[in-house]
Design a protein around this motif. Structure first.
Motif, mmCIF file in Angstrom:
data_model
loop_
_atom_site.group_PDB
_atom_site.id
_atom_site.type_symbol
_atom_site.label_atom_id
_atom_site.label_comp_id
_atom_site.label_asym_id
_atom_site.label_seq_id
_atom_site.Cartn_x
_atom_site.Cartn_y
_atom_site.Cartn_z
ATOM 1 N N GLY A 121 0.857 -1.032 -0.059
ATOM 2 C CA GLY A 121 0.007 0.135 0.115
ATOM 3 C C GLY A 121 0.835 1.062 -0.169
ATOM 4 N N ASP A 122 2.244 1.479 0.284
ATOM 5 C CA ASP A 122 2.712 2.831 0.090
ATOM 6 C C ASP A 122 2.808 2.407 -1.008
ATOM 7 N N THR A 123 2.932 4.267 -1.489
ATOM 8 C CA THR A 123 3.396 5.619 -1.237
ATOM 9 C C THR A 123 4.333 5.808 -1.943
ATOM 10 N N THR A 124 4.696 6.971 -2.991
ATOM 11 C CA THR A 124 6.492 7.609 -2.970
ATOM 12 C C THR A 124 6.558 8.351 -1.473
ATOM 13 N N GLU A 125 5.391 8.853 -1.368
ATOM 14 C CA GLU A 125 4.954 9.916 -0.107
ATOM 15 C C GLU A 125 5.816 8.619 1.217
ATOM 16 N N ASP A 126 5.150 7.687 1.548
ATOM 17 C CA ASP A 126 5.587 6.491 2.355
ATOM 18 C C ASP A 126 6.449 6.545 2.529
ATOM 19 N N VAL A 127 7.269 5.839 1.290
ATOM 20 C CA VAL A 127 8.726 5.362 0.978
ATOM 21 C C VAL A 127 9.668 6.315 1.675
ATOM 22 N N PHE B 258 14.302 0.819 -6.099
ATOM 23 C CA PHE B 258 12.972 1.496 -5.647
ATOM 24 C C PHE B 258 11.952 1.115 -6.543
ATOM 25 N N SER B 259 10.307 0.054 -5.552
ATOM 26 C CA SER B 259 9.432 0.110 -6.961
ATOM 27 C C SER B 259 8.589 0.545 -5.960
ATOM 28 N N VAL B 260 8.237 1.789 -7.008
ATOM 29 C CA VAL B 260 6.993 2.320 -5.750
ATOM 30 C C VAL B 260 6.501 3.452 -7.497
ATOM 31 N N GLY B 261 5.359 3.570 -6.815
ATOM 32 C CA GLY B 261 4.506 4.710 -7.681
ATOM 33 C C GLY B 261 2.816 3.500 -8.360
ATOM 34 N N VAL B 262 3.289 2.323 -8.359
ATOM 35 C CA VAL B 262 1.278 1.899 -8.371
ATOM 36 C C VAL B 262 0.775 2.226 -8.039
ATOM 37 N N ASN B 263 0.641 2.803 -6.513
ATOM 38 C CA ASN B 263 -0.029 2.992 -5.003
ATOM 39 C C ASN B 263 -0.594 5.120 -5.286
ATOM 40 N N ASP B 264 0.469 5.672 -5.668
ATOM 41 C CA ASP B 264 0.297 6.969 -6.227
ATOM 42 C C ASP B 264 -1.189 7.057 -8.003
ATOM 43 N N THR B 265 -1.198 6.044 -8.468
ATOM 44 C CA THR B 265 -1.711 6.475 -9.366
ATOM 45 C C THR B 265 -3.080 6.211 -8.537
ATOM 46 N N GLN B 266 -3.856 5.626 -7.841
ATOM 47 C CA GLN B 266 -5.169 5.506 -7.134
ATOM 48 C C GLN B 266 -5.757 6.713 -7.435
ATOM 49 N N ASN B 267 -7.111 6.679 -7.344
ATOM 50 C CA ASN B 267 -7.638 8.146 -8.326
ATOM 51 C C ASN B 267 -9.320 7.443 -6.755
ATOM 52 N N ILE B 268 -9.221 7.807 -5.632
ATOM 53 C CA ILE B 268 -10.192 7.958 -5.105
ATOM 54 C C ILE B 268 -11.568 9.318 -4.673
ATOM 55 N N ASN B 269 -12.305 8.988 -5.108
ATOM 56 C CA ASN B 269 -13.809 9.686 -5.442
ATOM 57 C C ASN B 269 -13.407 10.938 -6.238
ATOM 58 N N GLY B 270 -12.772 10.591 -6.795
ATOM 59 C CA GLY B 270 -12.418 11.473 -7.978
ATOM 60 C C GLY B 270 -11.451 12.397 -7.450
ATOM 61 N N GLU B 271 -10.411 11.692 -6.799
ATOM 62 C CA GLU B 271 -9.009 12.904 -6.142
ATOM 63 C C GLU B 271 -8.403 11.570 -6.059
ATOM 64 N N GLU B 272 -7.084 12.703 -6.766
ATOM 65 C CA GLU B 272 -5.871 12.386 -6.851
ATOM 66 C C GLU B 272 -5.561 11.369 -5.332
ATOM 67 N N LYS B 273 -4.566 10.412 -4.824
ATOM 68 C CA LYS B 273 -3.729 9.857 -4.532
ATOM 69 C C LYS B 273 -2.564 10.655 -3.973
ATOM 70 N N VAL B 274 -1.866 11.085 -5.430
ATOM 71 C CA VAL B 274 -0.514 11.766 -5.124
ATOM 72 C C VAL B 274 -1.063 12.584 -6.708
ATOM 73 N N SER B 275 -0.419 13.453 -6.044
ATOM 74 C CA SER B 275 -0.786 14.469 -7.621
ATOM 75 C C SER B 275 0.834 14.043 -8.540
ATOM 76 N N LEU B 276 0.315 14.286 -9.491
ATOM 77 C CA LEU B 276 2.002 14.232 -10.513
ATOM 78 C C LEU B 276 2.959 15.331 -10.032
ATOM 79 N N GLU B 277 2.193 16.590 -9.100
ATOM 80 C CA GLU B 277 3.982 17.257 -9.180
ATOM 81 C C GLU B 277 4.124 16.030 -7.844
ATOM 82 N N ALA B 278 3.368 15.898 -6.658
ATOM 83 C CA ALA B 278 4.172 15.163 -5.955
ATOM 84 C C ALA B 278 4.844 14.319 -5.832
ATOM 85 N N PHE B 279 4.711 13.021 -6.844
ATOM 86 C CA PHE B 279 5.380 12.658 -7.230
ATOM 87 C C PHE B 279 6.273 12.481 -8.110
ATOM 88 N N GLU B 280 6.647 13.476 -8.719
ATOM 89 C CA GLU B 280 7.643 14.427 -9.570
ATOM 90 C C GLU B 280 9.072 14.371 -7.952
#
Length: 115
Positions: free
Chosen positions: A42-48, A70-92
């Protein structure tokens, strides 16, 4: 002969510790590989990013070569209730931060892309 730590961080989509251990047991060099799994479901790039330094400090040995994967990013792409879990800017920004933090420990840094 070298002692080499391989640290795997990510979201545990794939069990890289098992895969690497299996591949490296057939390595013909005299190197000793210690594969350490820091993947968390369940980790995102933010969690790692938030736990990276603490995890590295626990096991880092200056006298050993290290490889950080590092094998991260899949969980960042989740869209929950129309809201990005991690924005593209935050991911970068998280990826840049992970690279910069990893460079404190080694220049051997590998990113495994999204599945």
């Amino acid at each position: 002969m070298k002692d080499i730590n391989i640290l795997v961080f990510g979201d545990e989509i794939v069990d890289y510790k098992y895969i690497l251990s299996h591949i490296l047991e057939h390595d013909s060099s005299d190197n000793y590989y210690n594969v350490l799994n820091f993947e968390m479901c369940g980790d995102t790039t933010e969690d790692v990013k938030n736990r990276f330094d603490d995890e590295c400090k626990k096991i880092y040995y200056k006298d050993r070569d290290s490889i950080i994967i590092f094998s991260v990013g899949v969980n960042d792409t989740q869209n929950i209730n129309g809201e990005e879990k991690v924005s593209l800017e935050a991911f970068e920004n998280n990826i840049i931060s992970l690279i910069n933090n990893a460079k404190k420990y080694t220049d051997n840094i590998l990113f495994i892309g999204l599945t």
